[in-house]
Write an enzyme that holds these catalytic residues in place. Structure first.
Site, PDB file in Angstrom:
ATOM      1  N   ASP A   1      46.281  38.358  41.015  1.00 56.94           N
ATOM      2  CA  ASP A   1      46.694  37.008  40.634  1.00 56.94           C
ATOM      3  C   ASP A   1      45.516  36.072  40.389  1.00 56.94           C
ATOM      4  OD1 ASP A   1      45.766  36.768  43.186  1.00 56.94           O
ATOM      5  OD2 ASP A   1      47.594  35.929  44.049  1.00 56.94           O
TER       6      ASP A   1
ATOM      7  N   CYS B   1      42.354  37.361  44.051  1.00 50.44           N
ATOM      8  CA  CYS B   1      42.208  38.603  44.821  1.00 50.44           C
ATOM      9  C   CYS B   1      40.861  38.722  45.526  1.00 50.44           C
ATOM     10  CB  CYS B   1      42.460  39.817  43.936  1.00 50.44           C
ATOM     11  SG  CYS B   1      41.532  39.820  42.388  1.00 50.44           S
TER      12      CYS B   1
ATOM     13  N   HIS C   1      39.584  42.608  38.821  1.00 53.85           N
ATOM     14  CA  HIS C   1      40.380  42.720  40.055  1.00 53.85           C
ATOM     15  C   HIS C   1      39.560  43.258  41.211  1.00 53.85           C
ATOM     16  CE1 HIS C   1      43.963  43.058  42.472  1.00 53.85           C
ATOM     17  NE2 HIS C   1      43.653  44.314  42.765  1.00 53.85           N
TER      18      HIS C   1
END
Length: 304
Positions: A104, A107, A297
């Site tokens: 999101d 992270c 990420h």
């Protein structure tokens, strides 16, 4: 506690889309087992990784339960063999488990906070480790004040983290001390977890603002590539939730928390995953927090 709100100066800079802006792709990503990942642009690697994240578990918890690395490996079975080799190499080095986090844009901050408290839980001298950690976090008030943040803006966010840390050695309102299971529950709770994220974002911003000479040469718009002033960069890419962290933010936060962070880069470009060290603890030999980075990420690596 109410839902976390962006500092006023950050809200003005944040656009309607709180998610991080992905780089513009130069071509659609069509990956086959024969694809040479090293030929892909950074934007294409970003898109490729987002496909894996979106296809795997679109409703993943903010921090997921601990799973073996084989679960992550399965996500790449039909992709490039270099990803698989990098994962296998991490397992050989002793990283056999992983906490995956929701992709999101928050992270990195969420992963680091979870791993930070996990490290305190595992400390052989919890009382000393907790006392040192609480003293450090409480001292960040001076840094936040110097950066221009009002106490009423950050104190609730800071308290969300200190309350979790205090719970390691003292019972909470329910009479229980923190363990790995309850830590996971707290970080899966959106209100608690997001409060911690906002505090770490404000702390990161304060560290950058307080030392502009160190950080200014590296403050660029991540997509446009134009140079930004510290305040402008922090408002748009640090304080704003949903904005991904890069080298500058990682360096600043690890310095502010005086902790060592070691990040494995899983990018499918070589047979081995490259590690990048951020050594900022008072004691350099202190065990680092381990994170796994895939383009766009961060997850939490757990050594054996």
């Amino acid at each position: 506690m109410t839902e976390p709100q962006q500092p006023a100066e950050s809200r003005d800079a944040q656009n309607d889309d709180s998610r991080s802006e992905a780089p513009t792709s130069t071509a659609p990503v069509q990956i086959t087992p024969e694809t040479d990942i090293s030929t892909l642009s950074a934007a294409q690697l970003y898109d490729l990784n987002q496909e894996f994240l979106n296809d795997s578990v679109p409703t993943r918890p903010l921090v997921d339960t601990l799973v073996p690395m084989s679960v992550l490996r399965e996500e790449y079975e039909n992709g490039s063999g270099l990803f698989l080799q990098q994962i296998d190499e991490l397992v050989e080095k002793g990283f056999k488990s992983i906490h995956r986090t929701r992709g999101d844009g928050d992270c990195f901050y969420r992963s680091l906070a979870f791993a930070y408290v996990s490290q305190l839980l595992a400390s052989p001298d919890q009382a000393m480790s907790i006392a040192t950690s609480l003293s450090l976090i409480e001292s960040t008030s001076d840094l936040l004040d110097m950066a221009g943040f009002q106490k009423m803006v950050y104190e609730d966010f800071m308290e969300s983290l200190t309350d979790i840390i205090k719970n390691v050695v003292g019972p909470d309102a329910s009479g229980k001390k923190l363990d790995q299971e309850t830590l996971l529950t707290k970080f899966q709770d959106a209100e608690t977890s997001n409060y911690v994220v906002v505090y770490l974002r404000l702390l990161t911003s304060a560290q950058i603002r307080a030392d502009p000479d160190t950080y200014s040469p590296f403050l660029f718009h991540p997509e446009a590539g134009v140079e930004l002033e510290p305040r402008e960069f922090c408002e748009a890419f640090v304080e704003a939730t949903g904005r991904e962290a890069d080298h500058v933010q990682i360096t600043a936060l690890s310095r502010a928390l005086q902790t060592n962070v070691k990040i494995a880069y899983l990018d499918g470009r070589s047979e081995k995953a490259e590690f990048v060290d951020f050594t900022n603890a008072v004691e350099p030999e202190m065990a680092p927090i381990h994170l796994l980075y895939r383009p766009g990420h961060y997850d939490i690596l757990v050594p054996a």
